[in-house]
Every structure is written in structure tokens, then in C-alpha cells.
Write an enzyme that holds these catalytic residues in place. Structure first.
Site, PDB file in Angstrom:
ATOM      1  N   THR A   9       0.839  -1.197   0.000  1.00 19.94           N
ATOM      2  CA  THR A   9       0.000   0.000   0.000  1.00 19.94           C
ATOM      3  C   THR A   9       0.871   1.242   0.000  1.00 19.94           C
ATOM      4  OG1 THR A   9      -1.733   1.238   1.166  1.00 19.94           O
ATOM      5  CG2 THR A   9      -0.145   0.072   2.544  1.00 19.94           C
ATOM      6  N   ASN A  10       0.353   2.309  -0.602  1.00 17.12           N
ATOM      7  CA  ASN A  10       1.033   3.604  -0.518  1.00 17.12           C
ATOM      8  C   ASN A  10       0.364   4.513   0.498  1.00 17.12           C
ATOM      9  OD1 ASN A  10       3.182   3.410  -2.445  1.00 17.12           O
ATOM     10  ND2 ASN A  10       1.622   3.359  -4.051  1.00 17.12           N
ATOM     11  N   ASN A  11      -0.623   3.979   1.210  1.00 15.43           N
ATOM     12  CA  ASN A  11      -1.391   4.793   2.152  1.00 15.43           C
ATOM     13  C   ASN A  11      -0.806   4.639   3.571  1.00 15.43           C
ATOM     14  OD1 ASN A  11      -3.363   5.682   3.999  1.00 15.43           O
ATOM     15  ND2 ASN A  11      -4.972   5.435   2.459  1.00 15.43           N
ATOM     16  N   ASP A  70      -8.053  -3.324  -0.247  1.00 12.67           N
ATOM     17  CA  ASP A  70      -8.817  -2.285  -0.915  1.00 12.67           C
ATOM     18  C   ASP A  70     -10.053  -2.036  -0.069  1.00 12.67           C
ATOM     19  OD1 ASP A  70      -8.508  -0.596  -3.162  1.00 12.67           O
ATOM     20  OD2 ASP A  70     -10.241  -1.513  -4.116  1.00 12.67           O
ATOM     21  N   THR A  71     -10.351  -0.761   0.154  1.00 12.61           N
ATOM     22  CA  THR A  71     -11.475  -0.403   1.024  1.00 12.61           C
ATOM     23  C   THR A  71     -12.405   0.546   0.301  1.00 12.61           C
ATOM     24  OG1 THR A  71     -10.167  -0.668   3.042  1.00 12.61           O
ATOM     25  CG2 THR A  71     -12.103   0.737   3.196  1.00 12.61           C
ATOM     26  N   PHE A 150      -8.521   9.356   8.847  1.00 11.99           N
ATOM     27  CA  PHE A 150      -8.289   9.807   7.472  1.00 11.99           C
ATOM     28  C   PHE A 150      -9.536   9.536   6.642  1.00 11.99           C
ATOM     29  CE2 PHE A 150      -7.632   5.774   5.105  1.00 11.99           C
ATOM     30  CZ  PHE A 150      -7.606   4.885   6.168  1.00 11.99           C
ATOM     31  N   TYR A 152     -12.872   9.239   4.955  1.00 12.41           N
ATOM     32  CA  TYR A 152     -14.243   9.605   5.328  1.00 12.41           C
ATOM     33  C   TYR A 152     -14.488   9.513   6.843  1.00 12.41           C
ATOM     34  CZ  TYR A 152     -15.081   9.091   0.305  1.00 12.41           C
ATOM     35  OH  TYR A 152     -15.036   9.220  -1.067  1.00 12.41           O
ATOM     36  N   ASP A 153     -13.453   9.328   7.630  1.00 12.62           N
ATOM     37  CA  ASP A 153     -13.629   9.174   9.084  1.00 12.62           C
ATOM     38  C   ASP A 153     -14.447  10.297   9.738  1.00 12.62           C
ATOM     39  OD1 ASP A 153     -12.466   6.703   9.303  1.00 12.62           O
ATOM     40  OD2 ASP A 153     -10.520   7.429   9.985  1.00 12.62           O
ATOM     41  N   HIS A 178     -13.757  -1.998  10.122  1.00 13.21           N
ATOM     42  CA  HIS A 178     -13.709  -2.900   8.969  1.00 13.21           C
ATOM     43  C   HIS A 178     -12.314  -3.484   8.761  1.00 13.21           C
ATOM     44  CE1 HIS A 178     -13.167   1.347   8.337  1.00 13.21           C
ATOM     45  NE2 HIS A 178     -12.366   1.111   7.319  1.00 13.21           N
TER      46      HIS A 178
HETATM   47  P1  ITT Z   1      -3.561   1.991  -1.560  1.00 11.79           P
HETATM   48  O1  ITT Z   1      -4.360   1.659  -2.786  1.00 11.79           O
HETATM   49  O2  ITT Z   1      -2.144   2.355  -1.872  1.00 11.79           O
HETATM   50  O3  ITT Z   1      -3.643   0.930  -0.510  1.00 11.79           O
HETATM   51  P2  ITT Z   1      -5.526   4.112  -1.257  1.00 11.79           P
HETATM   52  O4  ITT Z   1      -5.577   5.325  -0.380  1.00 11.79           O
HETATM   53  O5  ITT Z   1      -5.620   4.327  -2.737  1.00 11.79           O
HETATM   54  O6  ITT Z   1      -4.200   3.302  -0.867  1.00 11.79           O
HETATM   55  P3  ITT Z   1      -7.983   2.594  -1.423  1.00 11.79           P
HETATM   56  O7  ITT Z   1      -7.823   2.387  -2.872  1.00 11.79           O
HETATM   57  O8  ITT Z   1      -8.387   1.426  -0.597  1.00 11.79           O
HETATM   58  O9  ITT Z   1      -6.633   3.122  -0.755  1.00 11.79           O
HETATM   59  O10 ITT Z   1      -8.945   3.828  -1.235  1.00 11.79           O
HETATM   60  C1  ITT Z   1      -9.853   3.841  -0.251  1.00 11.79           C
HETATM   61  C2  ITT Z   1     -10.284   5.245   0.071  1.00 11.79           C
HETATM   62  O11 ITT Z   1     -11.373   5.049   0.992  1.00 11.79           O
HETATM   63  C3  ITT Z   1      -9.215   6.045   0.806  1.00 11.79           C
HETATM   64  O12 ITT Z   1      -8.613   6.974  -0.005  1.00 11.79           O
HETATM   65  C4  ITT Z   1     -10.021   6.725   1.895  1.00 11.79           C
HETATM   66  O13 ITT Z   1     -10.493   7.959   1.416  1.00 11.79           O
HETATM   67  C5  ITT Z   1     -11.197   5.818   2.138  1.00 11.79           C
HETATM   68  N1  ITT Z   1     -10.942   4.961   3.302  1.00 11.79           N
HETATM   69  C6  ITT Z   1     -10.346   3.747   3.352  1.00 11.79           C
HETATM   70  N2  ITT Z   1     -10.290   3.287   4.589  1.00 11.79           N
HETATM   71  C7  ITT Z   1     -10.858   4.221   5.371  1.00 11.79           C
HETATM   72  C8  ITT Z   1     -11.090   4.335   6.744  1.00 11.79           C
HETATM   73  O14 ITT Z   1     -10.706   3.404   7.606  1.00 11.79           O
HETATM   74  N3  ITT Z   1     -11.699   5.431   7.189  1.00 11.79           N
HETATM   75  C9  ITT Z   1     -12.076   6.399   6.347  1.00 11.79           C
HETATM   76  N4  ITT Z   1     -11.886   6.390   5.040  1.00 11.79           N
HETATM   77  C10 ITT Z   1     -11.279   5.308   4.544  1.00 11.79           C
END
Ligand code: ITT
Length: 199
Positions: A9-11, A70-71, A150, A152-153, A178
Site C-alpha cells: 500500500t502507498n497509504n 482495498d477499502t 483519514f 471519510y472518518d 472494517h
Molecule cells: P492503496 O491503494 O495504496 O492501498 P488508497 O488510499 O488508494 O491506498 P484505497 O484504494 O483502498 O486506498 O482507497 C480507499 C479510500 O477510501 C481512501 O482513499 C479513503 O479515502 C477511504 N478509506 C479507506 N479506509 C478508510 C477508513 O478506515 N476510514 C475512512 N476512510 C477510509
């Protein structure tokens, strides 16, 4: 934990959260630590396919066991949008403030505010793929509240709480989250895995 695993992940927020869920015997390797700088593609229409694509992308370059996740936020009144497009809902990738603004605008005047976060983890272990899902149901608040977390929290209130995720510290978020549920399934799987890890 017996296997060093790369978290694809880059997050940085995801890394911080997952690290808070693991006991110290776990060896989680971030992309940064692995020296990998890459824009990981997410070309598909489902969380499952994107999670797999991310893990496979990193596996291609490392040949090491790894997992990704992926979330998506699924809002029932919006036909489960933003879903797989959560990160780029308002256009630009990862603009949390714009995404929240768009979401609140679409739900303006709507009392049906039920939603859920859904996380899909894809684990690539010794050449096989395994997936784990975690779901947290809740509602979308009328206005953003809180500074933590971060994405939508600030507008997500999990069922069983009156606070948004952004009003909670990481320990409290983990009670509902989740991501925590999906990671718990991953850890349970790894603790019972009897394969011979070669990577
Ligand atoms: P990677 O693909 O590199 O893992 P990303 O930020 O692109 O990182 P996602 O594709 O899973 O991750 O994007 C999910 C988005 O949903 C993310 O940018 C957040 O805005 C939101 N998100 C994911 N998890 C969350 C959480 O626990 N609480 C709030 N928002 C969340």
C-alpha cells in the site's frame, strides 16, 4: 507471526492502523522499507479484483509474500457509491475534503444515511491467493466531526457509537473497524497456516 510480509500500500494511514493491530512478533514490511516506489494500479470495478491486482503488482517485482487491501465506503441511498471509487469520488485521487463535501451534498436532505465500510485483503502466500473481508456498518453524519483518522472518518459513525471515527483514537476505532475485522481474519489464517513458506 512467522512470516515476514510486505504490506502493498502507498497509504501511510493504513500502515499505521494495521501496525497498531499487530503484536511485536509480527514482521510487517512497508513498501518504503522494501525500497519500492511505485504507483500501484487499481483498474477494476470491485474491491476484490483491485486488492488482488495490488498484491500481484508488488509480488511481480519482489517475488515475496505480500498482502494488500482495498477499502470502499458503500452508501445505500447512493446505490453503494462511492464504493470502489472512494479514493477518487470527487475527481482527484485522495482529496479527502472534496470527497466528503461531495458525499454530504449528495445526501443533503436525505434521512436515509446508512452506510458501511468494506475492506478486502488479498494475501499472496507461497504463490496462492487468499482473501479476507471486514465490514463495519454505520451512518453518515450531517456534518464532519473530529480530527483523527483519514478519508471519510469525520462523517462516519459506526453502529454502537455516537462518535465519528475521526472523534475516536486509534484504539477505539479498532473496536469497530472494517480493517481490524479483515486483519483479524488474516492473522487467524496465518496462525493456522501449515504450508512451508519459501519466500
Ligand atoms: P492503496 O491503494 O495504496 O492501498 P488508497 O488510499 O488508494 O491506498 P484505497 O484504494 O483502498 O486506498 O482507497 C480507499 C479510500 O477510501 C481512501 O482513499 C479513503 O479515502 C477511504 N478509506 C479507506 N479506509 C478508510 C477508513 O478506515 N476510514 C475512512 N476512510 C477510509
Amino acid at each position: 507471526m512467522m512470516y515476514p510480509l510486505i504490506f502493498a500500500t502507498n497509504n501511510a494511514n493504513k500502515v499505521r492502523e494495521v501496525q497498531s493491530m499487530l503484536d511485536p512478533s509480527w514482521k510487517l514490511i512497508t513498501l518504503k522499507e522494501a525500497g519500492i516506489v511505485a504507483d500501484i494500479p487499481e483498474p477494476f470495478d470491485t474491491l476484490e479484483e483491485n486488492a488482488r491486482a495490488k498484491a500481484e503488482f508488488i509480488y511481480q517485482s519482489t517475488k515475496k509474500n505480500c498482502f494488500s487491501e482495498d477499502t470502499g465506503l458503500e452508501v445505500y441511498a447512493l446505490n453503494n457509491a462511492p464504493g470502489v471509487r472512494s479514493a477518487r469520488f470527487a475527481g482527484e485521487q485522495g482529496n479527502d475534503a472534496a470527497n466528503i463535501q461531495k458525499l454530504l451534498h449528495l445526501l443533503d436532505g436525505n434521512s436515509k444515511r446508512n452506510a458501511r465500510f468494506r475492506t478486502v485483503i488479498s494475501l499472496l502466500l507461497d504463490g496462492d491467493e487468499y482473501q479476507f473481508e471486514g465490514i463495519c456498518t454505520g451512518t453518515i453524519s450531517l456534518t464532519p466531526r473530529g480530527e483523527n483518522g483519514f478519508g471519510y472518518d469525520p462523517v462516519f459513525i459506526p453502529d454502537g457509537s455516537h462518535q465519528t471515527f475521526a472523534e475516536m483514537d486509534i484504539t477505539s476505532k479498532n473496536i469497530f473497524s472494517h480493517r481490524k475485522k479483515a486483519v483479524a481474519k488474516l492473522l487467524h489464517f496465518l496462525s493456522t497456516y501449515h504450508g512451508q513458506s519459501k519466500n
